[in-house]
Design a protein around this motif. Sequence first.
Motif, short mmCIF file in Angstrom:
data_model
loop_
_atom_site.label_atom_id
_atom_site.label_comp_id
_atom_site.label_asym_id
_atom_site.label_seq_id
_atom_site.Cartn_x
_atom_site.Cartn_y
_atom_site.Cartn_z
N ALA A 132 80.28 -35.15 124.22
CA ALA A 132 81.06 -36.23 124.75
C ALA A 132 80.89 -36.66 126.35
O ALA A 132 80.59 -38.01 126.53
CB ALA A 132 82.44 -35.80 124.76
N LEU A 133 80.41 -35.51 126.98
CA LEU A 133 79.91 -35.79 128.39
C LEU A 133 78.55 -36.80 128.37
O LEU A 133 78.36 -37.62 129.32
CB LEU A 133 79.75 -34.65 129.27
CG LEU A 133 79.50 -34.30 130.65
CD1 LEU A 133 80.38 -35.40 131.37
CD2 LEU A 133 79.21 -33.12 131.17
N ALA A 134 77.76 -36.44 127.38
CA ALA A 134 76.51 -37.13 127.56
C ALA A 134 76.72 -38.41 127.23
O ALA A 134 76.28 -39.46 127.81
CB ALA A 134 75.53 -36.46 126.53
N GLY A 135 77.35 -38.80 126.05
CA GLY A 135 78.03 -40.35 125.62
C GLY A 135 78.39 -40.92 126.90
O GLY A 135 77.98 -42.36 127.05
N VAL A 136 79.53 -40.26 127.66
CA VAL A 136 80.16 -41.23 128.77
C VAL A 136 79.19 -41.25 129.89
O VAL A 136 79.03 -42.34 130.36
CB VAL A 136 81.20 -40.15 129.45
CG1 VAL A 136 81.65 -40.69 130.75
CG2 VAL A 136 82.39 -40.07 128.39
N LEU A 137 78.08 -40.59 130.17
CA LEU A 137 77.39 -40.50 131.37
C LEU A 137 76.24 -41.75 130.90
O LEU A 137 75.65 -42.30 131.66
CB LEU A 137 76.47 -39.18 131.48
CG LEU A 137 77.39 -38.29 132.30
CD1 LEU A 137 76.71 -36.84 132.31
CD2 LEU A 137 77.56 -38.84 133.65
N LEU B 233 70.41 -37.92 132.37
CA LEU B 233 69.18 -37.22 132.49
C LEU B 233 69.29 -36.25 133.84
O LEU B 233 68.95 -35.07 134.05
CB LEU B 233 67.77 -37.76 132.37
CG LEU B 233 67.42 -38.14 131.02
CD1 LEU B 233 65.96 -38.99 131.05
CD2 LEU B 233 67.46 -37.26 130.12
N ALA B 234 69.83 -37.12 134.87
CA ALA B 234 69.93 -36.29 136.26
C ALA B 234 71.02 -35.45 136.17
O ALA B 234 70.88 -34.26 136.71
CB ALA B 234 70.25 -37.33 137.22
N VAL B 235 72.02 -35.52 135.29
CA VAL B 235 73.22 -34.62 135.36
C VAL B 235 72.50 -33.31 134.46
O VAL B 235 72.63 -32.19 134.98
CB VAL B 235 74.41 -35.01 134.61
CG1 VAL B 235 75.16 -33.81 134.45
CG2 VAL B 235 75.06 -36.01 135.53
N ILE B 236 71.83 -33.74 133.39
CA ILE B 236 71.38 -32.26 132.81
C ILE B 236 70.27 -31.59 133.66
O ILE B 236 70.30 -30.41 133.51
CB ILE B 236 70.80 -32.91 131.42
CG1 ILE B 236 71.56 -33.65 130.49
CG2 ILE B 236 70.27 -31.35 130.50
CD1 ILE B 236 71.12 -34.25 129.25
N LEU C 9 76.64 -44.21 129.39
CA LEU C 9 77.10 -45.64 129.84
C LEU C 9 76.86 -46.06 131.38
O LEU C 9 76.61 -47.11 131.61
CB LEU C 9 78.66 -45.56 129.79
CG LEU C 9 79.34 -45.22 128.46
CD1 LEU C 9 80.93 -45.14 128.41
CD2 LEU C 9 78.91 -46.39 127.29
N ALA C 10 76.54 -45.14 132.01
CA ALA C 10 76.13 -45.39 133.51
C ALA C 10 74.46 -45.52 133.66
O ALA C 10 73.95 -46.01 134.56
CB ALA C 10 76.35 -44.30 134.26
N GLY C 11 73.77 -45.28 132.38
CA GLY C 11 72.38 -45.51 132.45
C GLY C 11 71.83 -44.15 131.98
O GLY C 11 72.19 -42.96 132.30
#
Length: 407
Positions: free
Chosen positions: A167-172, A181-184, A174-176
Amino acid sequence: MSTAAPPRLARHTGGLVRGIYLPRTADALAFAMSTYGIPLLVLATTRSAALTGVAFTLEWIPRLAAFGWAGSVVDRHGAAVVFHRAALGRALALAAGAILLHLHPGGTAASVTVMVLAATTGVLTEFSYIAVETAGAAAGRRAGPRAHRVQAVLLGIDQTATVAGPALAGVLLLAGPPSMLAVITVLSLTAAWIALRTPPSARAPDGRPGAGLLTGWRTIRSLPALGWLVTGLTLSNLATGLLQAAGLVIVVQHFGQSTTAVGLVWSAAAAATLLSVTLCRFALDRFGLWPVGATCAALASLGCLAAAQAPDYRSYLVLVTVLMAADGGLAVVLRTLRSRLIPADRFGSTLSVTILILLLPFPAAGVLTALTPPDALGPVITTCAVLQALGLLCAFARLRTDPALRT
């Protein structure tokens, strides 16, 4: 009267949080987000469903192929070292991917980037997973009679990440793609940094690597309690995997529900699993491994048998939830047992074989679903549920008098 925890217990708990639980949390989130987020990234970048499937395959084929190698490397160099290097390597690969996608957001360059990223993160994630599992088992051995508490917390971390990560990956996304990838990357760097505090695990004698899968297989054969439990859970995973693979067909075609209803089934199952893991932690304190494991085995078998005959969607949802909650309890029993039984210097290799055996039923369930007409899925699931019940019954009947499950 003071109610403060004894200093030794407080130090042990603090060491678990800093050295085991925190790196496990960061790595589990990175694991879940990369496993489910990178195929989504491929779809967003290429707009191709076929290439999305290829990316998912590129993640898992190298991961499965690396099982024996990862176990040997962990046995040779130690869990903390391998975990640190794998998490750091994944962070560097993701950072490079984020930069390339920022510079080339579309076209052939973007497609090649995400495909290479899928394969690279798949292999590195497998190494970090085997390493962090080995570190968790070592922590369980140090905890002694409280080993099941450590394993319950670790399984709870994994389940929470499995629910939250996609879910978090899907939301992020949306921002590109670079944002996701930066968050991971940050999560992977965090795991690599905290891994420096992870206590060292035992290594293979004289620094020599084990024989990988062969060493793990021999170790399982030399431990009857572990062998019986793995056999029972392998049959159980065939039934569970078939329900997962056939879930879309059952819910949409048989019960006439939407695809959203399919997601609701597995979201409810994940929540029930988290609750089950928490309850098992206290039940194991009071009743011990065998009674709790046998109860979970009975509930899983009955739940699967009943789910195959469910008359409507609501009852199907409840029964699948019961099945997966019981399966979560069995996972705690398995983790606790293997942390007690497997020799520390062969843990990585043996863990690799154990996971590989337990994963094989899932692709088999997918093939079985593909070859079975929708109208015949009920009888096939019932047959697998009977095999599951017989496998778990035989396993726990043989384990009843085993010393490893008396506490």
